[in-house]
Design a protein around this motif. Sequence first.
Motif, short mmCIF file in Angstrom:
data_model
loop_
_atom_site.label_atom_id
_atom_site.label_comp_id
_atom_site.label_asym_id
_atom_site.label_seq_id
_atom_site.Cartn_x
_atom_site.Cartn_y
_atom_site.Cartn_z
N GLU A 225 0.83 -1.13 -0.06
CA GLU A 225 -0.03 -0.12 0.01
C GLU A 225 0.88 1.21 0.03
O GLU A 225 0.52 2.30 -0.68
N SER B 64 2.30 1.83 -3.42
CA SER B 64 1.46 2.51 -4.33
C SER B 64 1.29 4.13 -4.15
O SER B 64 1.22 4.68 -5.13
N SER C 178 7.81 -1.06 -8.32
CA SER C 178 6.36 -1.00 -8.86
C SER C 178 6.25 -1.98 -9.95
O SER C 178 7.33 -2.34 -10.48
#
Length: 562
Positions: free
Chosen positions: A403, A406, A442
């Motif tokens: 999380e 992101s 990512s």
Amino acid sequence: MKVLVAVSRLFVGVLFIISGFIKLNDPLGFSYKLQEYFSPDVLNIPFLEPYALGISVLVVVFEVVLGAFLLVGYKPKFTVWSLLLMILFFTFLTFYSAYFDKVKDCGCFGDALKLTPWESFTKDVVLLVFILILFVGVKYIQPVFGKLQTTSLALLSFIVSLWFGYHVLEHLPWIDFRAYKIGANIAEGMKVPEDAAKPVLEYTWTFNVNGKEQDIVTDGSYPSVEGDFVSVDTKVIEEGYTPPVVDFSIEFDDEDLTEYFLSQEHVILVISYNLDKIEKNGALKLKNLQDDALKMGYSIIGLTASGAEAKQRINEAYNLDFSWYLCDEKALKTVVRSNPGVLVLDKGTVKQKVHWNDIETLELPATFSNLKLKSKLDTIFSLDQKYRDTWENYDKNFKEQSELDSLNLIDVEKIIKEFGYPGKTLVGDKTSSVAFYVIQHSNKIEDYLPTLEKAAKMGQLDFVKFAMAKDRYLMSIGKEQIYGTQGTVLNQNSAPTNIIWPIKNVSLVDSLRFVAGFKSTVEQNGKKLFGSNFKFEAFTLSDIKTQEKDNPWLMELLKDVE
């Protein structure tokens, strides 16, 4: 005789003052030279070594004062007797050093003028002749001024000498004659010109000829002799060129990083030749220096001759985070006359240099232009590493870290859209890697790979970071990596096996890594990833495709491999 005394008085007085002040400019350096004389290999009086600094200050102050006394005519008999005793001692010392080839430089003029042992002895003999003239004609040495003025000048010379010696000990030499002075380039000082003079050697070959030993002297060529070789001795007839900087290095775990650090901008070197002897008050200042340096975008490292245990102890005791690298103790004593001392380097050039007493005077202008952006990225990096500091935390908190990744990516994408890649010019050397790490963690490496490549080619991002991103992208699409930066874990026969992901050109990979800026081989990288027991084995894509049964994730990744 009056003329001879007058000439001798002027010559001896001026020379003693100049010689004394040069040594008084660097009493710590002269104390190192005295320690060399006191050592078992020279005079064999090592019990005096701990007192070398005190002795050096007394000797050079006395040398300056005697020169001043002689010029103003203060207490002529005391002055001349003292000069005679001092020069007799120095003459004996330089003869002993020259004859037995014990000390290569007497230190008579500090680092300002290097004399060979025989040159030093010759200088002392000449001085002895002039002082003997003064001794014989002492009655012609009259005060230049009245009694009060002469006494006042004599006392003033003593006070000024003591103050000057104390001042340079508490700061640094007033004039730096060494190869590490401000403005000098250390890397350039290590080079030997192509046309530099080579040493001239004499070789004495010993052979057994018909049961008798026979010596043959050559310039190095092997003699043609009908006999059995016994031994060969070499003797330096003429010294060759010696570069100004010798024995300086920056090493870590048997890896020489000297060239790397001397090519970097904005590097702070903390010098401590012996961490066990580091000044406590100086060590207490290093934490603030470290924090200020990192805040302004500087790299900071330590250089010492001490071992790993002392390094760890000092870092824990004074809450330091920077790494200590290895360098020769004698070289570090030459670099800076302070323990600790601090140098600011820019591509190997000494920009600033201070005693630990003067650390607060260092000027560390920001190496970047956007402090606000740097602060934001530093916060992003702390979030990026929150659960990655140990694999245990990362495994337990994978969801939370995902999380954060992101959210970090959203922020970094906004920054790149507004500023372009936030590189070294904007946010400094260390923070320039933050956006790379966020992208690396990512699923958008492919999207930003051209951005990372451009930043690396423009010097805004270390090329090794782009190389890592390139390798990770290639691995993510099931292709061979280039630089061998990425590893993975395979289940082989139901047992986990650590491997380096297949490499496109295994025979050239270490050379490619070196050109890219990596300081380790593929195998060394594997040990860093998986532990010291790791042994590198080159896998191909075909090799690991056979592992699909035990590793279902490989099936989609390697679908195009024949």
